[in-house]
Design an enzyme around this catalytic site. Sequence first.
Site, mmCIF file in Angstrom:
data_model
loop_
_atom_site.group_PDB
_atom_site.id
_atom_site.type_symbol
_atom_site.label_atom_id
_atom_site.label_comp_id
_atom_site.label_asym_id
_atom_site.label_seq_id
_atom_site.Cartn_x
_atom_site.Cartn_y
_atom_site.Cartn_z
ATOM 1 N N SER A 67 -11.159 17.945 -3.705
ATOM 2 C CA SER A 67 -11.907 16.709 -3.479
ATOM 3 C C SER A 67 -13.345 16.924 -3.028
ATOM 4 C CB SER A 67 -11.172 15.851 -2.451
ATOM 5 O OG SER A 67 -11.092 16.545 -1.230
ATOM 6 N N LYS A 121 -5.129 6.290 -4.069
ATOM 7 C CA LYS A 121 -6.453 6.592 -4.635
ATOM 8 C C LYS A 121 -6.635 5.772 -5.908
ATOM 9 C CE LYS A 121 -7.320 10.631 -1.950
ATOM 10 N NZ LYS A 121 -6.433 11.670 -1.460
ATOM 11 N N HIS A 154 -6.153 13.519 -6.536
ATOM 12 C CA HIS A 154 -7.424 13.118 -7.158
ATOM 13 C C HIS A 154 -7.380 13.283 -8.679
ATOM 14 C CE1 HIS A 154 -10.058 12.227 -3.737
ATOM 15 N NE2 HIS A 154 -9.362 13.144 -3.087
HETATM 16 C C1 PLP Z 1 -5.835 11.994 -0.174
HETATM 17 C C2 PLP Z 1 -4.914 13.124 -0.362
HETATM 18 C C3 PLP Z 1 -3.630 13.083 0.180
HETATM 19 C C4 PLP Z 1 -3.165 11.969 1.076
HETATM 20 O O1 PLP Z 1 -2.834 10.827 0.345
HETATM 21 P P1 PLP Z 1 -2.528 9.476 1.152
HETATM 22 O O2 PLP Z 1 -1.746 8.664 0.191
HETATM 23 O O3 PLP Z 1 -3.836 8.878 1.520
HETATM 24 O O4 PLP Z 1 -1.733 9.850 2.354
HETATM 25 C C5 PLP Z 1 -2.781 14.148 -0.082
HETATM 26 N N1 PLP Z 1 -3.173 15.192 -0.830
HETATM 27 C C6 PLP Z 1 -4.409 15.271 -1.359
HETATM 28 C C7 PLP Z 1 -4.785 16.445 -2.196
HETATM 29 C C8 PLP Z 1 -5.330 14.234 -1.143
HETATM 30 O O5 PLP Z 1 -6.549 14.321 -1.670
#
Ligand code: PLP
Length: 393
Positions: A181, A240, A209
């Site tokens: 990210s 996301k 992502h």
């Molecule tokens: C954002 C993210 C998470 C967490 O996801 P949530 O649904 O917000 O808890 C887990 N793993 C990765 C790689 C992320 O970028």
Amino acid sequence: MSKLDFLHEEIKNLKESGLYNHIRTISGPQGAWFVVDGKKVLNLCSNNYLGFANMPELKEAAKKAIDEYGVGPGAVRTISGTQDIHVALEKKLAEFKHAPACIVVQAGFTANTVVIPTITGAGDVIFSDELNHASIIDGCRLSKATVVRYAHNDVADLRAKIIENKDKARRMLIITDGVFSMDGDIAPLPDICDVADEFGAMVMVDDAHGEGVLGDSGRGIVNHFKLEGRVEVEVGTLSKAFGVMGGYVTGEEILIEYLKQRGRPFLFSTGLTPADTAAAIAAVDVLLESDTLVRKLWDNAAYFRAGLQKVGFQTGKTETPITPVMLGDEKVTGEFSKRLYEEGIFASGITYPTVPRGKARIRCMLSAAHEKSDLDYAIEKFEAVGKALGVIK
Ligand SMILES: *Cc1c(COP(=O)(O)O)cnc(C)c1O
């Protein structure tokens, strides 16, 4: 005197070392523009890749679910909290990901703590990319397995670490983020799968992502590389690109069946609300129907990146709509982000320790919610601030 006085000291340390988080408050919904601390600004920092967070189809589905199912599921999934819409969402996600089965949990973060310590234990070795997400790191900490970090996206290093550890390992699991990210680069998953097959290791990818972004209609990294059937565990988030809340794991039936028996956050924490669940189903339906929004996201990202490069900015090694504007210096980055906000743009400055020293950047998150006119506005402001601060000529 309070027994919590030690926390004043801790907070003071955070502030002095520049690690204190100043949390901004957003009014109203997520969108191309939104209101931050009372000021209307262009949103370049949400993970709302497809604009689903405020999409009428999803909102209608959520409202309807409240009328039909109420607001809460009433109990953990294993007692009386599995509603038919939970089962429908799991079926829909499995279909979308071209996977045999799926388990839905409360968040992407939770999904990693559901799966990692449940399928690994004492005697096993986990190989984890050094830049993996915090929730993977915590999932590994909850496991009694030995954790070995390998250099970021470096399959030769991964292979060397496997050779070093394989003789003492009962089983081996390789874990990687799909899309990283901070830089927007993609894991070399085909090569990881080859190394895994060579040594009989399992592969797990966290596609937070990548889904809604990579692959056919946003099916994610496994579909992008045509690796269906070669990755044992896929973790996803509904928060996301899907625009809602929740997480999931897809894989073989036996894996999902076992997680439903043994995954602690599944067993001991109540599941998604009916509104979240129905909105997530609606999100997958939109993607199954058309890839228009996914294409718009990529068009926007290409347009924005080209515009920034044309006026002289470096956009790093991104391969996705995550667009880092590389500035290097920590102080310049802080000032840049502040001036952007004054000019009506909200984009987060990312500095040490989130990224290495000297690699500070403004990270821009593109979305299908943006119009070209929004991006023109952003490029113009980036150019003005960049010239004012001497970052570009
Ligand atoms: C954002 C993210 C998470 C967490 O996801 P949530 O649904 O917000 O808890 C887990 N793993 C990765 C790689 C992320 O970028």
